[in-house]
Design an enzyme around this catalytic site. Structure first.
Site, PDB file in Angstrom:
ATOM      1  N   LYS A  15       2.429  10.541  -4.468  1.00 36.85           N
ATOM      2  CA  LYS A  15       2.409   9.662  -3.293  1.00 36.85           C
ATOM      3  C   LYS A  15       3.692   9.797  -2.491  1.00 36.85           C
ATOM      4  O   LYS A  15       3.670   9.676  -1.273  1.00 36.85           O
ATOM      5  CB  LYS A  15       2.152   8.207  -3.699  1.00 36.85           C
ATOM      6  CG  LYS A  15       0.716   7.992  -4.158  1.00 36.85           C
ATOM      7  CD  LYS A  15       0.198   6.586  -3.941  1.00 36.85           C
ATOM      8  CE  LYS A  15      -1.305   6.568  -4.228  1.00 36.85           C
ATOM      9  NZ  LYS A  15      -1.919   5.251  -4.250  1.00 36.85           N
TER      10      LYS A  15
ATOM     11  N   LYS B  74      -8.547  14.764  -6.605  1.00 38.28           N
ATOM     12  CA  LYS B  74      -9.503  13.692  -6.858  1.00 38.28           C
ATOM     13  C   LYS B  74      -9.980  13.089  -5.536  1.00 38.28           C
ATOM     14  O   LYS B  74      -9.292  13.200  -4.517  1.00 38.28           O
ATOM     15  CB  LYS B  74      -8.894  12.633  -7.772  1.00 38.28           C
ATOM     16  CG  LYS B  74      -7.914  11.703  -7.110  1.00 38.28           C
ATOM     17  CD  LYS B  74      -7.711  10.437  -7.937  1.00 38.28           C
ATOM     18  CE  LYS B  74      -6.891   9.449  -7.114  1.00 38.28           C
ATOM     19  NZ  LYS B  74      -7.145   8.076  -7.375  1.00 38.28           N
TER      20      LYS B  74
ATOM     21  N   LYS C 198      -9.561   7.100  -1.467  1.00 37.00           N
ATOM     22  CA  LYS C 198      -9.771   6.305  -0.254  1.00 37.00           C
ATOM     23  C   LYS C 198      -8.920   6.832   0.880  1.00 37.00           C
ATOM     24  O   LYS C 198      -9.339   6.869   2.025  1.00 37.00           O
ATOM     25  CB  LYS C 198      -9.277   4.866  -0.455  1.00 37.00           C
ATOM     26  CG  LYS C 198     -10.029   4.032  -1.383  1.00 37.00           C
ATOM     27  CD  LYS C 198      -9.313   2.666  -1.431  1.00 37.00           C
ATOM     28  CE  LYS C 198      -9.327   2.121  -2.820  1.00 37.00           C
ATOM     29  NZ  LYS C 198      -8.105   2.360  -3.571  1.00 37.00           N
TER      30      LYS C 198
END
Ligand code: AQP
Length: 333
Positions: A117, A199, A202
């Site tokens: 992230k 993966k 969202k």
């Protein structure tokens, strides 16, 4: 929640950081529905976690209510389970401060989600992104949780939660239940349709199917899913991630095992596989979408349920926090 029933506690959460994907559903929410009868369950809309990435305030508010409604629409009863919003229970943030003082910089810097992230959010490398696992540990430990159903991406965070709990217990006695992760192999990592080496997420809409997508969008997205140039339909995550992923999605929505599915598709082409996957996903999401539309039409009722459930969560959380404050020596009068 019938706390008096002699059941262990199950806890999990989903971030209202965007539209909920079928990856979140298969890896998390659907698992919750399968386990909820066996445990005293708490399901959280983890809005404080979502703030680690910059959110548009109006969207965050909308996503929060939407996710709360989706939990219920997916089959989780807000009377039987505690379904609530993280920021409505201030004990989460309070325990996080204490646990921050029992967590090492070295262990946080090994978290792969932080590395991922932070690489994607170079312009907002905030401390919350770094201490995210401590907030997650607080979520889980506040409720004396035994089982935490999550996707594979959260395995490391569960391990650090266990380490923090054990460290604390070793100093102060048995304050926290040390939780176990529940990560079923086949459903724990649904992959992006456009890049099956990553993966489904969202925050990466390209490659995601959302739980509230309409049938045409679902068909279009699955038709375009990246596969491979050989034509065999089998599970081989390493060499055929796209096809393996489609089989796993099919299996999750149809209820057939992946072995049964492989038998069913023997000799067929990828086009037929994709059509069957679309049919299964559409049949699976339709009743959830219908129930969701009914629920979201009555926002007043949803709000009331959310507030009632937060109160139930607070009663449990406050007990643990009081104990922790006392143990570490904070003067409580
Ligand atoms: N692709 C996935 N396959 C299986 N499980 C998944 N989960 C997420 N993606 C998949 C599981 O869903 C739960 C909720 O996830 P989260 O909201 O806490 O955040 P996340 O893991 O970071 O999920 P996203 O969708 O990738 O969100 P963003 O894009 O906001 O970071 C967790 O149990 C997770 O494992």
């Amino acid at each position: 929640m019938k706390q008096l029933e002699n059941k262990k506690t199950l806890y999990s959460g989903v971030q209202p950081s965007g539209n909920i994907t079928i990856g979140n559903y298969i890896g998390a929410i659907r698992q919750f529905t399968l386990l909820s009868d066996q445990y005293n369950c708490l399901f959280c809309v983890v809005d404080l976690h979502a703030l680690t990435v910059r959110q548009i305030p109006a969207e965050l508010r909308r996503n929060t209510l939407e996710l709360f409604a989706l939990y219920i629409a997916a089959g989780l009863d807000p009377q039987k389970n505690i379904i609530y919003c993280q920021s409505h229970v201030p004990e989460h943030a309070e325990l996080t401060w204490i646990l921050n003082c029992f967590t090492y910089m070295g262990e946080l810097s090994r978290m792969t989600q932080f590395k991922d992230k932070s690489a994607r959010n170079q312009d907002n490398l905030n401390a919350g992104l770094f201490t995210y696992p401590v907030l997650m540990a607080s979520d889980i430990l506040l409720y004396q949780t035994s089982l935490v159903p999550v996707g594979e991406d959260q395995r490391q965070h569960l391990e650090i939660t266990r380490d923090i709990a054990e460290r604390f217990n070793n100093i102060y006695g048995n304050v926290f239940v040390v939780p176990e992760a529940y990560i079923p192999k086949e459903t724990s990592k649904i992959l992006s349709l456009s890049d099956p080496l990553r993966k489904m997420s969202k925050s990466e809409p390209d490659g995601a199917v959302f739980l509230l997508d309409n049938a045409d969008d679902i068909r279009r997205k699955i038709r375009r899913a990246v596969t491979d140039s050989d034509a065999e339909i089998r599970i081989d995550i390493e060499n055929k991630p796209g096809v393996s992923n489609l089989l796993q999605i099919y299996s999750a929505f149809s209820g057939e095992s992946t072995d049964e599915a492989i038998g069913r598709f023997e000799g067929q082409g990828y086009g037929q596989l994709k059509k069957a996957v679309s049919d299964a996903v559409i049949a699976g999401v339709e009743p959830i979408q219908k129930r969701y539309q009914e629920l979201i039409a009555d926002k007043g009722m949803l709000h009331q349920q959310m507030m009632n459930n937060a109160e139930r969560a607070r009663q449990i959380a406050a007990r643990t926090l009081r104990k922790v404050y006392k143990k570490v020596g904070l003067y409580q009068g």
